[in-house]
Design a protein around this motif. Structure first.
Motif, PDB file in Angstrom:
ATOM      1  N   TYR A 129      22.200  32.715  30.895  1.00 11.33           N
ATOM      2  CA  TYR A 129      22.602  33.110  29.540  1.00 11.33           C
ATOM      3  C   TYR A 129      23.903  32.439  29.087  1.00 11.33           C
ATOM      4  N   SER A 132      24.789  31.517  25.394  1.00 14.30           N
ATOM      5  CA  SER A 132      23.964  32.304  24.471  1.00 14.30           C
ATOM      6  C   SER A 132      24.748  33.522  23.985  1.00 14.30           C
ATOM      7  N   SER A 155      21.834  33.720  19.377  1.00 20.17           N
ATOM      8  CA  SER A 155      21.729  32.264  19.466  1.00 20.17           C
ATOM      9  C   SER A 155      21.371  31.886  20.894  1.00 20.17           C
ATOM     10  N   GLY A 156      20.989  30.618  21.083  1.00 18.46           N
ATOM     11  CA  GLY A 156      20.608  30.163  22.416  1.00 18.46           C
ATOM     12  C   GLY A 156      19.367  30.897  22.883  1.00 18.46           C
ATOM     13  N   LEU A 157      19.419  31.482  24.081  1.00 20.45           N
ATOM     14  CA  LEU A 157      18.266  32.216  24.606  1.00 20.45           C
ATOM     15  C   LEU A 157      17.995  33.506  23.841  1.00 20.45           C
ATOM     16  N   ARG A 159      17.848  33.630  20.391  1.00 16.35           N
ATOM     17  CA  ARG A 159      17.392  33.364  19.021  1.00 16.35           C
ATOM     18  C   ARG A 159      16.358  34.412  18.634  1.00 16.35           C
TER      19      ARG A 159
END
Length: 190
Positions: A129, A132, A155-157, A159
């Motif tokens: 993570y 994220s 955001s990142g993982l 989203r």
């Protein structure tokens, strides 16, 4: 006469093409449906995270700073706002492994009790993570045993994240105002 009308019509059409060139708007799309697959989104999953939020107002390196003081005539602190960059740790001790930071602000938004409006990004720095975030927004009536706030995105993982967190005070120092809060986050994400 018909030949003259045809010539005038042809000239008019040609002039309109020169005077009003194609805008290319057909190249731009305001909105359209797309597949989850095209975004690299796989199956949605529900994850549970538990960590401790350390709000440090005292000492030489506070992680919470008052940026707007409350008026003098308030008993609830109504109007006060603090900006935060608080450690998120695995255990309740500040020396426990740091897994991220809570960055944002909280404000006293109630005239009748101590109720905070919380706006924070939980920015993770460990494991898969790392990099994220997910975002918390909600009311925190701090003297209730368990408070619930919404996860409104990420955001990142994280989203398209959504879900909720439950906060419960682990410890609070009345003199300094320092607080340690356990967060349990239940997050739907891809």
């Amino acid at each position: 006469m018909a030949k003259l009308i045809l010539q005038i019509f042809t000239i008019s059409v040609l002039l309109s093409l020169v005077a009003f060139p194609a805008t290319g708007e057909e190249e731009y799309m305001f909105g359209q449906s797309i597949s989850k697959k095209s975004m690299g989104l796989k199956k949605e999953k529900l994850s549970h995270f538990r960590f401790y939020w350390h709000d440090i107002l005292s000492g030489t390196k506070p992680t919470s700073m008052m940026i707007i003081p409350p008026p003098k005539n308030t008993t609830t602190g109504f109007g006060q706002m603090n900006m935060i960059d608080n450690a998120l740790t695995l255990g309740p001790e500040l020396s426990s492994k740091t897994v991220g930071r809570a960055q944002g602000f909280y404000a006293s938004a109630s005239q009748n009790d101590v109720g905070l409006m919380m706006v924070m990004n939980f920015a993770f720095t460990e494991g898969k993570y790392n990099g994220s975030t997910f975002t918390i927004l909600g009311r925190n009536p701090v003297f209730e045993k368990v408070r619930e706030m919404a996860v409104i995105g990420g955001s990142g993982l994280f989203r398209f994240a959504r879900g909720y967190v439950q906060a419960s005070t682990h410890s609070w120092d009345y003199k300094t105002g320092d607080a340690n809060v356990q967060y349990d986050a239940y997050v739907l994400h891809y």
